[in-house]
Design a protein around this motif. Sequence first.
Motif, PDB file in Angstrom:
ATOM      1  N   ARG A   1      40.657  44.410  36.438  1.00 19.68           N
ATOM      2  CA  ARG A   1      40.843  43.095  37.073  1.00 19.68           C
ATOM      3  C   ARG A   1      42.220  42.998  37.731  1.00 19.68           C
ATOM      4  O   ARG A   1      42.352  42.470  38.842  1.00 19.68           O
ATOM      5  CB  ARG A   1      40.655  41.968  36.065  1.00 19.68           C
ATOM      6  CG  ARG A   1      39.184  41.745  35.706  1.00 19.68           C
ATOM      7  CD  ARG A   1      38.989  40.465  34.935  1.00 19.68           C
ATOM      8  NE  ARG A   1      39.264  39.294  35.735  1.00 19.68           N
ATOM      9  CZ  ARG A   1      38.385  38.681  36.526  1.00 19.68           C
ATOM     10  NH1 ARG A   1      37.165  39.152  36.629  1.00 19.68           N
ATOM     11  NH2 ARG A   1      38.718  37.606  37.208  1.00 19.68           N
ATOM     12  N   ASN A   2      43.248  43.521  37.072  1.00 21.58           N
ATOM     13  CA  ASN A   2      44.591  43.515  37.645  1.00 21.58           C
ATOM     14  C   ASN A   2      44.605  44.301  38.960  1.00 21.58           C
ATOM     15  O   ASN A   2      45.159  43.833  39.957  1.00 21.58           O
ATOM     16  CB  ASN A   2      45.589  44.111  36.656  1.00 21.58           C
ATOM     17  CG  ASN A   2      46.984  44.177  37.230  1.00 21.58           C
ATOM     18  OD1 ASN A   2      47.553  43.167  37.612  1.00 21.58           O
ATOM     19  ND2 ASN A   2      47.522  45.389  37.305  1.00 21.58           N
ATOM     20  N   SER A   3      44.023  45.456  38.942  1.00 25.95           N
ATOM     21  CA  SER A   3      43.983  46.286  40.149  1.00 25.95           C
ATOM     22  C   SER A   3      43.225  45.585  41.280  1.00 25.95           C
ATOM     23  O   SER A   3      43.642  45.627  42.444  1.00 25.95           O
ATOM     24  CB  SER A   3      43.334  47.631  39.821  1.00 25.95           C
ATOM     25  OG  SER A   3      43.197  48.403  40.972  1.00 25.95           O
TER      26      SER A   3
ATOM     27  N   PRO B   1      40.811  44.494  31.639  1.00 25.51           N
ATOM     28  CA  PRO B   1      42.087  43.914  32.094  1.00 25.51           C
ATOM     29  C   PRO B   1      42.778  44.764  33.158  1.00 25.51           C
ATOM     30  O   PRO B   1      43.294  44.239  34.145  1.00 25.51           O
ATOM     31  CB  PRO B   1      42.926  43.839  30.814  1.00 25.51           C
ATOM     32  CG  PRO B   1      41.927  43.788  29.706  1.00 25.51           C
ATOM     33  CD  PRO B   1      40.777  44.625  30.172  1.00 25.51           C
TER      34      PRO B   1
END
Length: 172
Positions: free
Chosen positions: A116-118, A113
């Motif tokens: 993926r956010n980065s 998570p």
Amino acid sequence: MAEADGLDVGAEVEKKGGKKKLIIILAIVLVLLGGGGAAAYFFLFSDSDDATSGDAVSTEDAAMVNAPSIYLKLDAPFVVDFMVDGKQRYLQLDMTIKSRDQVQIDAVKVHMPLIRNSLVLLLSSQSFDALQTMDGKAALKKAALDSINGILQQETGKGGIDSVLFTNFVMQ
């Protein structure tokens, strides 16, 4: 009488002596080449501390170099929208990461998570026009690799991802 028959006894002795010398010289050359080859092998491929004292490479790192590559596909494709000249544009991107360290692949799965956010933030900050060039795509690959390794460094104390591969790259 031997001379009359055309036989020269001295000629046979010289031929045998010449062959003996040739065999001895060849044997010496072969021994020297074998010894030189063995010395070169031990000098170049020895694992002594003297040879590696300048840049000490741990056996774990050496094993990683010879380990097979492990690939992890980042499951859902990344979809990012852009506004270009008043028109809505999209980027759809599938990524796979490559490493030789199974522990780091497992760490990527655990911290997915955050990674993926980065990556979504990284993709959103890109210029649509820049991504249409090969240089822009190469810069994005390097930035994605740095982002993933930065997160792994922060979370596990070690990077370990060798490269980021774009397995699908669609721009509309």
